[in-house]
Write a protein that holds these residues in place. Structure first.
Motif, mmCIF file in Angstrom:
data_model
loop_
_atom_site.group_PDB
_atom_site.id
_atom_site.type_symbol
_atom_site.label_atom_id
_atom_site.label_comp_id
_atom_site.label_asym_id
_atom_site.label_seq_id
_atom_site.Cartn_x
_atom_site.Cartn_y
_atom_site.Cartn_z
ATOM 1 N N CYS A 68 0.824 -1.212 0.000
ATOM 2 C CA CYS A 68 0.000 0.000 0.000
ATOM 3 C C CYS A 68 0.853 1.254 0.000
ATOM 4 O O CYS A 68 0.532 2.248 -0.680
ATOM 5 C CB CYS A 68 -0.933 -0.002 1.208
ATOM 6 S SG CYS A 68 -2.223 -1.262 1.140
ATOM 7 N N VAL A 69 1.943 1.229 0.772
ATOM 8 C CA VAL A 69 2.869 2.372 0.781
ATOM 9 C C VAL A 69 3.443 2.601 -0.618
ATOM 10 O O VAL A 69 3.475 3.725 -1.115
ATOM 11 C CB VAL A 69 4.019 2.135 1.794
ATOM 12 C CG1 VAL A 69 5.110 3.200 1.626
ATOM 13 C CG2 VAL A 69 3.485 2.162 3.211
ATOM 14 N N PHE A 70 3.878 1.525 -1.242
ATOM 15 C CA PHE A 70 4.487 1.613 -2.574
ATOM 16 C C PHE A 70 3.482 2.123 -3.601
ATOM 17 O O PHE A 70 3.789 3.014 -4.404
ATOM 18 C CB PHE A 70 5.004 0.233 -2.985
ATOM 19 C CG PHE A 70 5.767 0.230 -4.275
ATOM 20 C CD1 PHE A 70 7.054 0.740 -4.355
ATOM 21 C CD2 PHE A 70 5.182 -0.291 -5.428
ATOM 22 C CE1 PHE A 70 7.747 0.739 -5.556
ATOM 23 C CE2 PHE A 70 5.871 -0.299 -6.626
ATOM 24 C CZ PHE A 70 7.157 0.216 -6.695
ATOM 25 N N ILE A 71 2.273 1.591 -3.577
ATOM 26 C CA ILE A 71 1.248 1.952 -4.559
ATOM 27 C C ILE A 71 0.827 3.412 -4.423
ATOM 28 O O ILE A 71 0.623 4.111 -5.421
ATOM 29 C CB ILE A 71 0.027 1.022 -4.423
ATOM 30 C CG1 ILE A 71 0.392 -0.402 -4.865
ATOM 31 C CG2 ILE A 71 -1.150 1.536 -5.250
ATOM 32 C CD1 ILE A 71 -0.680 -1.423 -4.581
ATOM 33 N N THR A 72 0.677 3.890 -3.195
ATOM 34 C CA THR A 72 0.239 5.276 -2.984
ATOM 35 C C THR A 72 1.377 6.280 -3.157
ATOM 36 O O THR A 72 1.130 7.452 -3.474
ATOM 37 C CB THR A 72 -0.365 5.437 -1.579
ATOM 38 O OG1 THR A 72 0.547 4.918 -0.591
ATOM 39 C CG2 THR A 72 -1.682 4.702 -1.479
ATOM 40 N N MET A 73 2.618 5.825 -2.953
ATOM 41 C CA MET A 73 3.751 6.744 -3.081
ATOM 42 C C MET A 73 4.066 7.076 -4.540
ATOM 43 O O MET A 73 4.470 8.205 -4.858
ATOM 44 C CB MET A 73 4.988 6.164 -2.398
ATOM 45 C CG MET A 73 6.177 7.119 -2.365
ATOM 46 S SD MET A 73 7.627 6.428 -1.549
ATOM 47 C CE MET A 73 7.029 6.261 0.125
ATOM 48 N N ILE A 74 3.881 6.117 -5.430
ATOM 49 C CA ILE A 74 4.237 6.323 -6.839
ATOM 50 C C ILE A 74 3.536 7.534 -7.447
ATOM 51 O O ILE A 74 4.188 8.403 -8.027
ATOM 52 C CB ILE A 74 3.957 5.040 -7.653
ATOM 53 C CG1 ILE A 74 4.985 3.966 -7.303
ATOM 54 C CG2 ILE A 74 4.022 5.336 -9.156
ATOM 55 C CD1 ILE A 74 4.759 2.652 -8.015
ATOM 56 N N PRO A 75 2.196 7.642 -7.352
ATOM 57 C CA PRO A 75 1.552 8.812 -7.957
ATOM 58 C C PRO A 75 1.953 10.140 -7.312
ATOM 59 O O PRO A 75 2.040 11.161 -7.997
ATOM 60 C CB PRO A 75 0.057 8.529 -7.777
ATOM 61 C CG PRO A 75 -0.028 7.508 -6.708
ATOM 62 C CD PRO A 75 1.213 6.698 -6.802
#
Length: 234
Positions: A68-75
């Protein structure tokens, strides 16, 4: 001077005294909310036995939080339009902060409450000292981004080696270097935020990105300090 909405200002307006101060205040307000939320979640994890048992019985939750951290950080990190678009930028930041808080909580339950509290206290003191230093020093750390990148790569390599060849001495070196590297990153990101006479400065429209950068620096500092205290205790 007429007050204008920060979201409508261009990067050239950053040198304006009002804009710069309003931007810094906004970043610190968001950052404070993030840290309070994280502290609250971690406190629940380390002091509520039912929550600890729930996490221990479901070790896969740490990977869900990491994802979740990775997915939300990218954008936020890569998409300028997304991180400047309200309310999607705040929604993503809240989700990322919650996921990061759960991730930190999953790590913290492996240590005694006293060790976690010591780590929180030391991290708080270090962050305060480094923030004052970053605001007052004439040294321009924003021009040292290449050195910081190399230091981060070296830290990553040492971390990989420590995974395959674990030893107490190597782990102490790794944690100590991690604390040093993210201390400099914290100074770097704070100076990017304050702008002024520094080589590089972040746009006032990117207050979400600025808050996230400093938040990640503080969280990493805390984790390395916590790991170091845990190693020294054994």
């Amino acid at each position: 001077m007429r007050k204008r909405d920060l979201e409508s200002l261009s990067f050239e307006d950053f040198d304006d005294k009002y804009v710069r101060h309003a931007f810094i205040s906004k970043v610190f307000a968001i950052l404070s909310a993030q840290l309070v939320l994280t502290l609250g979640v971690v406190s629940i994890f380390i002091f509520v036995d039912a929550v600890q048992n729930f996490i221990i019985e479901r070790p896969w939750l740490i990977w869900v939080a990491f994802g979740c951290v990775f997915i939300t950080m990218i954008p936020i990190a890569c998409c300028e339009g997304v991180r400047r678009s309200y309310p999607i930028n705040f929604i993503l930041l809240i989700l990322l902060t919650l996921a990061e808080s759960v991730l930190v909580g999953c790590v913290a339950i492996n240590y005694s409450p006293d060790t976690v509290l010591y780590a929180v206290g030391i991290t708080t003191l270090v962050v305060l000292v480094l923030t004052i230093f970053a605001l007052q020093t004439a040294i321009d750390f924003t021009a040292c981004w290449a050195i910081l990148l190399v230091a981060l790569i070296i830290l990553l390599i040492i971390g990989i080696v420590a995974m395959f060849f674990p030893s107490r001495t190597l782990l102490i070196v790794y944690c100590s270097l991690g604390i040093l590297v993210f201390s400099f990153y914290l100074i770097y990101d704070i100076q990017l935020m304050i702008g002024g006479n520094h080589t590089y400065a972040i746009s006032p429209e990117d207050y979400i990105f600025a808050a996230l950068s400093i938040y990640i620096d503080i969280i990493n500092l805390f984790l390395y300090i916590l790991n170091l205290l845990g190693i020294l205790e054994n």
